[in-house]
Design a protein around this motif. Sequence first.
Motif, PDB file in Angstrom:
ATOM      1  N   ASN A   1      34.435   1.618 -10.106  1.00 35.25           N
ATOM      2  CA  ASN A   1      35.692   2.361 -10.213  1.00 35.25           C
ATOM      3  C   ASN A   1      36.858   1.422  -9.913  1.00 35.25           C
ATOM      4  O   ASN A   1      37.126   1.096  -8.757  1.00 35.25           O
ATOM      5  N   MET A   2      37.555   0.995 -10.942  1.00 35.93           N
ATOM      6  CA  MET A   2      38.599  -0.014 -10.773  1.00 35.93           C
ATOM      7  C   MET A   2      39.736   0.476  -9.878  1.00 35.93           C
ATOM      8  O   MET A   2      40.273  -0.289  -9.078  1.00 35.93           O
ATOM      9  N   ALA A   3      40.086   1.758 -10.001  1.00 31.14           N
ATOM     10  CA  ALA A   3      41.187   2.288  -9.198  1.00 31.14           C
ATOM     11  C   ALA A   3      40.883   2.216  -7.702  1.00 31.14           C
ATOM     12  O   ALA A   3      41.724   1.784  -6.897  1.00 31.14           O
ATOM     13  N   LEU A   4      39.666   2.641  -7.319  1.00 30.67           N
ATOM     14  CA  LEU A   4      39.291   2.599  -5.905  1.00 30.67           C
ATOM     15  C   LEU A   4      39.097   1.157  -5.425  1.00 30.67           C
ATOM     16  O   LEU A   4      39.396   0.833  -4.270  1.00 30.67           O
ATOM     17  N   LEU A   5      38.607   0.301  -6.299  1.00 30.37           N
ATOM     18  CA  LEU A   5      38.446  -1.110  -5.943  1.00 30.37           C
ATOM     19  C   LEU A   5      39.812  -1.744  -5.675  1.00 30.37           C
ATOM     20  O   LEU A   5      39.968  -2.526  -4.734  1.00 30.37           O
ATOM     21  N   ILE A   6      40.802  -1.398  -6.498  1.00 30.28           N
ATOM     22  CA  ILE A   6      42.146  -1.922  -6.287  1.00 30.28           C
ATOM     23  C   ILE A   6      42.711  -1.410  -4.968  1.00 30.28           C
ATOM     24  O   ILE A   6      43.343  -2.159  -4.201  1.00 30.28           O
TER      25      ILE A   6
END
Length: 384
Positions: free
Chosen positions: A288-293
Motif C-alpha cells: 500500500n503506497m499511501a500507508l508506506l509514504i
Amino acid sequence: MNREFKKYQIIIAIVCISFLQGLQFSVSPILGQIADHFHTVGVNYVQMLVTVPSFISMVIALASGKLVMVISKKRLLLAASLIALATGLAPLFVDSFALLFLSRAVYGITMGVATTLNTAVVAEFFEGDERVAVMGIQGASVGAGMVFVTTLAGWIGKTDFRNAYYLHIIGLAAFVLLFFCLPETGVVKADGGEDVRMNKDVFILSGFCMLEFFFLITFNTNIAMHLSGKLAGDTSASGILTGVFSGVQIAAGLALGYITRVTKKMTMSCAMFCLAAGTLLISMAPSNMALLIAGAFLCGISQGVFIPTGMVAVSNAVAPAGAAMAAAWFTCGNCIGQTLSPVVLNKTSEVLFGQVTTSHIFLISSVGITLAAVAAGFYNGRRR
C-alpha cells in the motif's frame, strides 16, 4: 568568528558537510538490484552496504575528536570530501561485491569525520538560540542531501544500479565549496585536558542515540526489499519512499526551534514515538503506497528531530573545546546501533517468528523503540 567570513558562508559549508553524510544512503534504493546481481551473497552482507560505513565511522568519529587538536577541522573535512569521491567511483571499474563492500567501508572515514565535525563547526561559530536554529538547518540539509541522493539513485539506478555510484561526485563539489566557504580556524586548544572531559549526560544521550538508530536504520536496509504486490522490485518506488523519508527531515530541521518550544524536554521521546508509529505502519502495508509514504514520513520526522536535538544536547553538556568529542561519542552511539541492527534484528525475527521477513523486522522495531522512548522520557524529564 573571522570577520571576512559571513555567517551564510558558514551555513553553506555546513550544508556541504551534510551532503557528504547523505552519501551513506546512495545504495539504499538499489539494494534489491544489488542483491539480485550478486545473488550468491547473503542478504545480511547486502544490507551492510548501508551500515558498514557506520562501523568504520565509529572509530573515525572518536579519532576526529582528538585529531582536531593537531589538524584543523577544515583540512580534515577537505580530506573527507576526496575520500567520498574516490570510494564512490572505485566500484565502477571492477564488478566485484568485495570491492563494493570495501569501498563502502572506507567511505565510513568520510562519514565519521563529517558527522562529528558538522556539529563541532556549528558549536564553534554559533551560540544559544542561534545554535539551535543552525543545528536545525544542519539537520534539514542532511535531509536535503538524503532526498537528492536517494531519489536520484533510485531514478538513475533503474536501468543499471551502477549509475548510482556517480552520485559520489558530490565529494568533489563539497571539496570546492568547503575550500572557499569554511574559515581556517586552526586546531582546537584546551587547558590541561579539562575542557574536553566528558560527563554522564554525554554517554546516556549517546546510548539513546544507539537505540534510535538501531531501529531507525531498518527503514533504509529493508524498505527496498519490503515492497510487495505491484510495488515489488520497483526501484523508483523505493526511491520515492527514501526520498519522502529524507525530505521530511528538511521541514523538521527548519521547524526545530518551534518543535522544541512545544515539546520542551520531551523532544527526543516524541521523535522516538514517531519512529514507532512509522515502522508499525510500514510493517502492515508492504503493498500500500499511501500507508508506506505515511510510515516513511513519520520515520523521517523522527530522524530530522532526533539528530539535531541530541547533538545540541551533547554539545551543551560539555565545555566548548569538548564539543567535537561529545559529538564523536554521540556519533558512536549512532554507528553502533546501525552496525548491529541487521544481524541482531534478523536473528531476533528468526527466533520470535521462525523466519526473517521485513514485516517482522519493522514490527520488532516499533515495539523496541516504543520502550526506548518511554525510558528517554523519564530520563529527560528529570534533567535540569
